[in-house]
Structures are given as C-alpha cells and as structure tokens.
Design an enzyme around this catalytic site. Structure first.
Site, PDB file in Angstrom:
ATOM      1  CE  LYS A 112      -8.341  -5.598   0.996  1.00 26.26           C
ATOM      2  NZ  LYS A 112      -7.638  -4.508   0.242  1.00 26.26           N
TER       3      LYS A 112
HETATM    4  C1  LIG Z   1      -6.197  -4.395   0.257  1.00 26.18           C
HETATM    5  C2  LIG Z   1      -5.536  -3.628  -0.833  1.00 26.18           C
HETATM    6  C3  LIG Z   1      -4.148  -3.719  -1.095  1.00 26.18           C
HETATM    7  C4  LIG Z   1      -3.214  -4.562  -0.232  1.00 26.18           C
HETATM    8  O1  LIG Z   1      -3.384  -5.939  -0.425  1.00 26.18           O
HETATM    9  P1  LIG Z   1      -2.779  -7.004   0.604  1.00 26.18           P
HETATM   10  O2  LIG Z   1      -3.355  -8.310   0.210  1.00 26.18           O
HETATM   11  O3  LIG Z   1      -3.224  -6.558   1.967  1.00 26.18           O
HETATM   12  O4  LIG Z   1      -1.292  -6.953   0.464  1.00 26.18           O
HETATM   13  C5  LIG Z   1      -3.631  -3.025  -2.166  1.00 26.18           C
HETATM   14  N1  LIG Z   1      -4.412  -2.234  -2.939  1.00 26.18           N
HETATM   15  C6  LIG Z   1      -5.739  -2.115  -2.724  1.00 26.18           C
HETATM   16  C7  LIG Z   1      -6.533  -1.208  -3.590  1.00 26.18           C
HETATM   17  C8  LIG Z   1      -6.353  -2.789  -1.665  1.00 26.18           C
HETATM   18  O5  LIG Z   1      -7.677  -2.660  -1.456  1.00 26.18           O
END
Ligand SMILES: *Cc1c(COP(=O)(O)O)cnc(C)c1O
Length: 463
Positions: A112
């Site tokens: 993120k």
């Molecule tokens: C947020 C997250 C996901 C999921 O990603 P999306 O974009 O919501 O599909 C997967 N793995 C980790 C470690 C995350 O922080």
C-alpha cells in the site's frame, strides 16, 4: 484527463477533484473517461528507466490538467527515493518462469505504500494550490492505519487522526502508528472494538456541520489515485521481463480487488492471465468459478489484510464488462446490497474469465506453503504473498509465460504467523530495528462521539 462514475450519474470530474472526492456522489467509483494509449515502442522505452521514471510515464496521462508535470516528477522521485531497495520493486526468480515481485520496501512494509506515499504528497500539492486544508479521520484494525499515517505525516495541509481499538492491535502494528511523533499525526486508542472505532468515524462523517467545519476527508481504498499509482509496477514488471515481445501473467493476493484491478488497467501490456488469490474469505475465488457473487460473513485468517466480505473495486471491472453502462451497474449493486447475491450474465462472465482465474488457500495450506517456499527457494515469505505464489502455480494456463506473484507484505509484518509456519522469527529491516525502543504518542479515549469531536477540533492545526 476526465473521470466518470461507474454508476453513471455523478458529475464528470478532473483528476484533482477525483482525488479529493474519493467516492462519487452517486455512490459509484471514478474511472478514466478513456484509457491512455501505450504503444509497443512506449513499453520498450521503459526498459532502461528507473522505477520512479516508469511511474512518471504511466501516471502522467492520468493527472494532466490537474497536476503539472514537473511537480509530479518531483513527487515520484521523492517518494521512491525513500524506499529501501534500489530497484524499488525488485523481481526475484523462484523457478522457470516463476517470479516474485517484492512490493514491501516502503516505510510500512506493505504494498500500500507504493500508492499511499504518492497520494499523501498529491493531496498536499493539490490542497496548497487550492488554498485548502483537510482533516483525515479513519479507523484501523491494525494494517491500513500505519500506511495512511506514513503517507500523511508532516504534510502541510493535512491533519490525520487514526482510531484503533485499545489493546486489540498487535504490538508491531501499534508501534508502526504511535511512534510517529509528527505534530499533524494523532493516534487515538478507543476503549472498544474495531466496529466501535468505525462507528465513531461514521458518526463524524454523518454530522455535516462538523464535516464542513474541519474539512473531513478519507484516504480510502476506493480512491482512483491509489489504483493509478499501482498500475506502474505492472508496467515495470512487464518491461523487466521482455514486454511487449513476451507475454506476462500476474498472480495477486486480493482483498478489495484494488491491486489486481490496477493490473487489469495495465492491459496495454500483452498480459496473458491474472490469478486472484484468496484465503477462506473467498468471495472472489468463488465468483471466478461460478459467475455468482455471494456475500458471506468475514472470518479471521492468518492473512488478515485479505479478510473482506465485499471487494469494492470489483465494481470498476464490472463497469468495463457491461460496456460502461453505469445505470445497469447501479441497479445490480443496489440489489446485491439488499440480497447479498449477484449473478453475472453468461456473456459478461465469459469475458471476465478470458483473463481471470481465482484460487483459495486455507490457513493450513498457507502455513504449509510458507514452509515449502522456504525449503525449495530459501525465501521466507509472508502469509499474503505466499497465497499469490501458490495460486499462480496452481492456475497457470501457459508454463511458457512468466508468472509474476505480487509479494504484498514483508514477513516481519506478520511475524507470529510466519514463525508458527516456519519456525523462523523474521527480523524487521535495519531501518525499523529499534521500533520497540522508540517513544510512543497515543491518546486513550472512551467510546464517545462528543469527546472525539472535541479532540479533533482542539488538536487539528488552524487554517
Ligand atoms: C491490502 C492488502 C492486500 C489486498 O489488496 P487489495 O488491493 O485490497 O486487493 C493483500 N495483501 C496485503 C499485505 C495487504 O495489505
């Protein structure tokens, strides 16, 4: 670039308005009015560029008219210079056509950061230009709070308040939030559950007078700007592995469908296939098997960032599958919210299946897979990333095409699950090694809207 809502009736907006609005006023999500073109030569030209330069080439068409090019370039250079791997998003080979792209070299050790670090800076830039300020208030069960705080810390025009349930987030997660001592960062430990925190935040947003008074805003996962930044690493991977001459496939551990949708938005690459990985909360995997989206309760798993009931970004894919018929989408989703079930027509489902497969792993399978990847390749991977790796191997339609699994978190972000699976306790990277010794700043608070409002008014910096 102009943006339209997936539900067809919200006003068409420019990028800066989309950035600040998040959700569209008709309840839909914003998508570009048209997709920028990337020719084969454009893709070839990415091969010799740095990650920040690739990101600039990919993102610039989406922000023209709202952010000037030089400012965007500076923001991207500054952002990725702060990541702790020279390649930013390094690709590692585990086997023949079996790859991992590591997306955990940002400040909070999860993918993120690749978008939020840019989005925080874009917010500040756009707000300064407009002479506006905002107050971000959000609730976290542990994971997204730290990425949002790192994205907004020390930004001139943003104050951020993050609520977490007191004593109910892990120590690493708490410390990643509370050790940020910046003046504009406010951690609040609420006496209550995560749901209580969410209800408090909702109550603030529903009080329109308060909302306007403090310029309330959110950095939620449906913001187009986050998707846009994530498109960059799909192009980056493609360029590294021989696009446009060679095809490429991706396997993505998914929750809200934001990350894998960004891959779909990178479709100007010759992408063969997407595999959508899930844990026991497998609404997406079931959909790609059956064409039916059916809500079920959320159950906790060892890959908590994928514990979701409904994948909100899926709406963006639907918009394309239904030839951008916003009213049809609005009708289907309203009904879905009421009934908990949505069936796609055969034609649309066939189109979705052209490129997408889904695969689910139980917690036991996830732990076994962590051991297996460690034994066969020497890589210690986290419980989210390993779902991508295994799902990609299981669903691979063509072994002659490189399959790139997205590693979405560093193993040290989920140390207990990794230790339980592998016997190895993953160390934090050097930069965070003193996390347990750093001072914390956090305000305890009862579960009380009045107290929260008073606190926000008191602590946010005046305009
Ligand atoms: C947020 C997250 C996901 C999921 O990603 P999306 O974009 O919501 O599909 C997967 N793995 C980790 C470690 C995350 O922080």
């Amino acid at each position: 670039m102009r943006y339209v809502s997936t539900r067809g009736t919200a006003p068409v907006l420019q990028f800066d308005d989309v950035l600040l609005a998040g959700l569209a006023r008709d309840g839909g999500l914003y998508v570009p009015e048209s997709w920028p073109t990337f020719t084969a030569d454009d893709i070839r030209a990415l091969r010799t560029l740095t990650y920040a330069e690739v990101a600039y080439k990919v993102i610039q068409p989406f922000t023209t008219g709202s952010v000037d090019d030089a400012a965007l370039k500076t923001i991207l250079e500054e952002t990725y210079a702060g990541f702790d791997h020279e390649a930013v998003a390094p690709l590692k080979q585990l086997g023949a056509n079996d790859w991992v792209m590591e997306l955990f070299h940002g400040p909070t050790l999860a993918f993120k950061d690749y978008a939020l670090q840019v989005v925080g800076r874009l917010f500040d830039h756009v707000l300064a230009k407009r002479g506006e300020r905002i107050t971000i208030v959000g609730a976290t069960s542990g994971d997204t709070g730290s990425a949002a705080i790192e994205a907004c810390r020390d930004r001139e025009n943003i104050d951020i308040f993050i609520l977490h349930p007191k004593g109910r987030v892990s120590e690493v997660q708490r410390r990643q939030m509370t050790t940020i001592l910046s003046d504009n960062v406010h951690n609040i430990a609420v006496e209550g559950s995560f749901d209580d925190c969410q209800d408090l935040v909702k109550a603030l947003f529903n009080d329109h007078a308060f909302r306007d008074e403090v310029g309330l805003s959110a950095v939620n996962s449906i913001n187009w700007a986050r998707i846009m930044c994530q498109i960059a690493y799909y192009f980056w991977a493609g360029a590294q592995l021989g696009s446009p001459e060679r095809e490429i496939s991706f396997s993505v551990p998914s929750g809200n469908f934001g990350n894998v949708y960004a891959g779909y938005a990178a479709m100007r690459l010759p992408i063969k296939q997407f595999v959508v990985g899930a844990n026991r909360n497998d609404i997406l995997a079931r959909f790609f098997e059956s064409g039916v989206m059916k809500m079920e309760g959320v159950e906790p798993s060892i890959s908590p960032s994928m514990d979701i009931q409904v994948s909100s970004n899926f709406e963006r894919l639907m918009f394309d599958l239904y030839d951008r018929d916003g009213l049809a989408i609005a009708g289907m989703l309203t009904k879905f919210r009421e009934t908990g079930i949505m069936e796609m027509s055969q034609g649309q489902f066939a189109r979705a299946r052209e490129h997408f497969d889904g695969y689910r792993l139980s917690d036991d399978e996830t732990r076994a897979a962590i051991r297996d990847v460690l034994a066969t390749s020497g890589e210690l991977v986290d419980p989210h990333s390993v779902i991508g790796i295994v799902a990609g191997r299981k669903c691979n339609r063509d072994k002659s095409v490189p399959m790139v699994a997205l590693a979405t978190a560093h193993p040290a972000k989920f140390p207990d699950a990794v230790k339980q699976a592998s016997g190895i306790y993953p160390d934090l990277p050097e930069r965070l090694s003193d996390l347990y010794d750093r001072p914390e700043k956090v305000e305890p608070m009862s579960n009380d809207v009045g107290a929260l409002m008073a606190h926000v008014r008191d602590r946010r910096r005046a305009a």
